[in-house]
Design an enzyme around this catalytic site. Sequence first.
Site, PDB file in Angstrom:
ATOM      1  N   ILE A 112       0.989   5.147   6.047  1.00  0.00           N
ATOM      2  CA  ILE A 112      -0.351   4.867   6.557  1.00  0.00           C
ATOM      3  C   ILE A 112      -1.276   6.049   6.304  1.00  0.00           C
ATOM      4  O   ILE A 112      -0.830   7.196   6.288  1.00  0.00           O
ATOM      5  CB  ILE A 112      -0.303   4.500   8.062  1.00  0.00           C
ATOM      6  CG1 ILE A 112      -1.675   4.048   8.561  1.00  0.00           C
ATOM      7  CG2 ILE A 112       0.287   5.615   8.897  1.00  0.00           C
ATOM      8  CD1 ILE A 112      -1.671   3.388   9.932  1.00  0.00           C
ATOM      9  N   CYS A 113      -2.536   5.738   6.091  1.00  0.00           N
ATOM     10  CA  CYS A 113      -3.618   6.712   5.970  1.00  0.00           C
ATOM     11  C   CYS A 113      -3.419   7.602   4.737  1.00  0.00           C
ATOM     12  O   CYS A 113      -3.498   7.123   3.621  1.00  0.00           O
ATOM     13  CB  CYS A 113      -3.716   7.522   7.266  1.00  0.00           C
ATOM     14  SG  CYS A 113      -5.294   8.335   7.544  1.00  0.00           S
ATOM     15  N   HIS A 114      -3.141   8.894   4.924  1.00  0.00           N
ATOM     16  CA  HIS A 114      -2.891   9.801   3.805  1.00  0.00           C
ATOM     17  C   HIS A 114      -1.411   9.794   3.393  1.00  0.00           C
ATOM     18  O   HIS A 114      -1.040  10.440   2.417  1.00  0.00           O
ATOM     19  CB  HIS A 114      -3.284  11.235   4.178  1.00  0.00           C
ATOM     20  CG  HIS A 114      -4.765  11.454   4.259  1.00  0.00           C
ATOM     21  ND1 HIS A 114      -5.510  11.061   5.355  1.00  0.00           N
ATOM     22  CD2 HIS A 114      -5.628  12.019   3.394  1.00  0.00           C
ATOM     23  CE1 HIS A 114      -6.769  11.393   5.161  1.00  0.00           C
ATOM     24  NE2 HIS A 114      -6.884  11.965   3.979  1.00  0.00           N
ATOM     25  N   TYR A 133      -6.206   5.650   3.018  1.00  0.00           N
ATOM     26  CA  TYR A 133      -7.439   6.317   3.403  1.00  0.00           C
ATOM     27  C   TYR A 133      -8.293   6.474   2.142  1.00  0.00           C
ATOM     28  O   TYR A 133      -7.757   6.745   1.060  1.00  0.00           O
ATOM     29  CB  TYR A 133      -7.119   7.682   4.024  1.00  0.00           C
ATOM     30  CG  TYR A 133      -8.283   8.263   4.776  1.00  0.00           C
ATOM     31  CD1 TYR A 133      -8.617   7.783   6.032  1.00  0.00           C
ATOM     32  CD2 TYR A 133      -9.058   9.278   4.219  1.00  0.00           C
ATOM     33  CE1 TYR A 133      -9.696   8.303   6.733  1.00  0.00           C
ATOM     34  CE2 TYR A 133     -10.132   9.806   4.915  1.00  0.00           C
ATOM     35  CZ  TYR A 133     -10.450   9.316   6.173  1.00  0.00           C
ATOM     36  OH  TYR A 133     -11.510   9.821   6.848  1.00  0.00           O
ATOM     37  N   SER A 161      -1.225   1.044   4.985  1.00  0.00           N
ATOM     38  CA  SER A 161      -2.419   0.773   5.776  1.00  0.00           C
ATOM     39  C   SER A 161      -3.404   1.916   5.605  1.00  0.00           C
ATOM     40  O   SER A 161      -3.035   2.998   5.149  1.00  0.00           O
ATOM     41  CB  SER A 161      -2.076   0.613   7.262  1.00  0.00           C
ATOM     42  OG  SER A 161      -1.666  -0.694   7.558  1.00  0.00           O
TER      43      SER A 161
END
Length: 180
Positions: A112-114, A133, A161
């Site tokens: 998720i994200c980075h 991200y 995500s």
Amino acid sequence: MADALTGRRVAVLAADGVEQVELVQPRQALVDQGADVELVSLHDGRIQAMNGDIEPADQFTVDREVSKVGVDDYDALVVPGGTVNPDNLRSDGDAVRFVRDFVARGKPVAAICHGPWILVEADVVRGRTLTSYPSIRTDIRNAGGVVVEEEVVTDHGLTTSRNPDDLPAFCERIVREFAG
């Protein structure tokens, strides 16, 4: 469905700088479904979580060092984000190999994200559709991945995500994918 993951062993790969909510919520969702979840990191002891990139949050005890585990020890893998965490992870050869081995064996991986930065470093995004991200999307494209703007995406066992706002969908999806 409170036992969908009973008997499953899941590694959460994280280092200093991990975004606390991206570590805590997925781990709790997995534990709530019966999974045995271990925090795997670059060193033993504790790692420092963050709220954003500048506010220290809690510290978490490491269960095992990535240099001392292998893909056969786990059924699935989660890589939380934070800017610093995946940057630390992608600089460590053992962490990169661990991720690459998971994907090569077809075991489910979630980031998720980075977090997808280490997927790029492990050279496992080529031809796959991901989200992340916004600031790392060029890296994913340059590594041969396809980036979409969706809250959660799963492509051949790789779930991604965009950010903490997506955690409810991310957690629901990883429980389903890891149970499958």
